[in-house]
Design a protein around this motif. Structure first.
Motif, PDB file in Angstrom:
ATOM      1  N   ILE A  57       0.848  -1.208   0.000  1.00  0.00           N
ATOM      2  CA  ILE A  57       0.000   0.000   0.000  1.00  0.00           C
ATOM      3  C   ILE A  57       0.879   1.252   0.000  1.00  0.00           C
ATOM      4  N   PHE A  95      -3.631   5.355   7.584  1.00  0.00           N
ATOM      5  CA  PHE A  95      -3.428   4.368   8.647  1.00  0.00           C
ATOM      6  C   PHE A  95      -2.034   4.670   9.210  1.00  0.00           C
ATOM      7  N   ARG A 112       0.135   5.406   5.913  1.00  0.00           N
ATOM      8  CA  ARG A 112      -0.225   4.526   4.805  1.00  0.00           C
ATOM      9  C   ARG A 112      -1.596   4.943   4.284  1.00  0.00           C
ATOM     10  N   LYS A 113      -1.778   4.915   3.002  1.00  0.00           N
ATOM     11  CA  LYS A 113      -3.084   5.263   2.426  1.00  0.00           C
ATOM     12  C   LYS A 113      -4.140   4.344   3.052  1.00  0.00           C
ATOM     13  N   TRP A 114      -5.251   4.939   3.502  1.00  0.00           N
ATOM     14  CA  TRP A 114      -6.287   4.104   4.134  1.00  0.00           C
ATOM     15  C   TRP A 114      -6.879   3.139   3.107  1.00  0.00           C
ATOM     16  N   LEU A 141      -9.563  -3.031   4.278  1.00  0.00           N
ATOM     17  CA  LEU A 141      -9.147  -4.429   4.184  1.00  0.00           C
ATOM     18  C   LEU A 141     -10.180  -5.298   4.907  1.00  0.00           C
ATOM     19  N   GLU A 180      -6.844 -11.550   5.182  1.00  0.00           N
ATOM     20  CA  GLU A 180      -5.478 -11.336   5.682  1.00  0.00           C
ATOM     21  C   GLU A 180      -4.848 -12.637   6.182  1.00  0.00           C
ATOM     22  N   ASN A 190       7.702  -8.761   9.661  1.00  0.00           N
ATOM     23  CA  ASN A 190       7.978  -8.880  11.095  1.00  0.00           C
ATOM     24  C   ASN A 190       9.130  -9.836  11.336  1.00  0.00           C
TER      25      ASN A 190
END
Ligand SMILES: Nc1ncnc2c1ncn2[C@@H]1O[C@H](COP(=O)(O)OP(=O)(O)OP(=O)(O)O)[C@@H](O)[C@H]1O
Length: 336
Positions: A23, A100, A166-168, A171, A176, A247
């Motif tokens: 994103i 976000f 981050r662009k909203w 989702l 996910e 992560n």
């Protein structure tokens, strides 16, 4: 897990490598006075020029509040960061007006209950500050990012703190997945929102696993700085896979439907006995559990008090607390 692995998983390290597959985002350096403000327990809400909320102080600053009938005296001067505020607003506009927010590693996922819209969607710096100041995950990033590393004897790497916008994107949680990579092999995939049962995952198990494996081999494998890591993806309604986050491979990262013991042991149970990665998801309503972030919440009444339009309710609440405290002190010290 080594400190170096944590350093590599900072947003600004992995984003340039995988920019095409994630994103759209912007990274702003976090000035030291903003970091100090975020770590200061006293001030709850900032009165920025971008927002019309009233500044409120929490009980730590109670001494500064003049308890009088004229309730307007309960407001306090909140810090202002004019340059940083305009840089943030410019970035928010460039990303379509809704973002976000994250720090180097974490989003304030444990604090969404405090926002008026109960979401991490932000349109101003005050929205971001409210979430960040209420989040233990953000405090963890700022104060002890290397807490669970095995090489505690080595000096902590110097971190440049950053605000990630981050662009909203809307989702759908059922799209996910978290993917575990050991020695550059994708050994396991877990449904990310594992507390819910999603029928489409059960129905499309094979296609989902296949799409993620293809995404991994085409765009992720051998492209990252470590050979052990965890990445999160989103599969959209057209079946296209997007990278959401990276992560460290270790306890600091939630292993969701796997255990770190099985993942660490090389995923013997998970991948060596079969061709592809092990894929786990919640298979029925029966196993549905409460949301893992529930324990971070406080009673709704208090949220209403602290975020509601009527800021004076909070002042009344604090007055009540203060008088209760005084009463109980008197009871404890009957001689006084
Ligand atoms: N750009 C975005 N717009 C809207 N929601 C998002 C966006 N990016 C992420 N999210 C949502 O927020 C959740 C957390 O995002 P992210 O993985 O970046 O945070 P995190 O703090 O690193 O989480 P973790 O500690 O689990 O890795 C995602 O699962 C997704 O549901």
């Amino acid at each position: 897990m080594k400190k170096e692995q944590v350093v590599h998983c900072q947003f600004s390290v992995w984003y340039p490598i995988f920019k095409k597959h994630t994103i759209k985002s912007l990274v702003l350096p976090l000035p030291q006075n903003v970091i100090d403000y975020l770590l200061d327990d006293g001030t709850l809400v900032v009165s920025g020029s971008d927002h019309n909320s009233q500044p409120i102080q929490t009980s730590d600053a109670e001494e500064d509040i003049q308890w009088s009938d004229d309730e307007t005296t309960a407001t306090a001067t909140a810090p202002e960061f004019p340059e940083f505020t305009s840089a943030v607003l410019e970035a928010i506009n460039a990303l379509g007006g809704r973002v976000f927010p994250k720090l180097n590693w974490s989003a304030p996922r444990d604090a969404n209950w405090i926002a008026l819209n109960s979401s991490l969607q932000c349109c101003s710096l005050s929205d971001i500050f409210l979430l960040f100041k209420s989040s233990d995950f953000i405090t963890h990033d700022l104060t002890q990012p290397f807490l669970q590393c095995s090489d505690q004897d080595s000096p902590d790497p110097v971190i440049s703190y950053e605000l990630v916008l981050r662009k909203w994107s809307e989702l759908i949680p059922g799209g996910e997945f978290r993917c575990f990579v050991k020695e550059n092999k994708l050994i396991a995939i877990s449904q990310r929102d594992y507390t819910q049962y999603y029928q489409h995952i059960l129905k499309q198990e094979e296609q989902i696993s296949q799409a993620i494996q293809e995404f991994f081999s085409q765009h992720v494998q051998y492209n990252f700085l470590d050979e052990d890591f965890v990445f999160d993806v989103y599969r959209d309604s057209q079946g296209r896979v997007w990278l959401i986050d990276l992560n460290p491979f270790g306890e600091v990262t939630d292993s969701l439907l796997f255990s770190w013991d099985e993942l660490m042991s090389g995923g013997e149970t998970a991948y060596q006995q079969q061709e592809g990665p092990a894929f786990r998801y919640t298979t029925s309503e029966v196993t549905v559990q409460p949301s893992p972030c529930l324990s971070y919440r406080i009673p709704r009444d208090f949220v209403d008090l602290s975020t509601g339009e009527d800021a004076f309710k909070l002042v009344d609440f604090l007055k009540l607390k203060k008088s209760q405290q005084e009463e109980s002190e008197e009871e404890e010290n009957p001689t006084q």
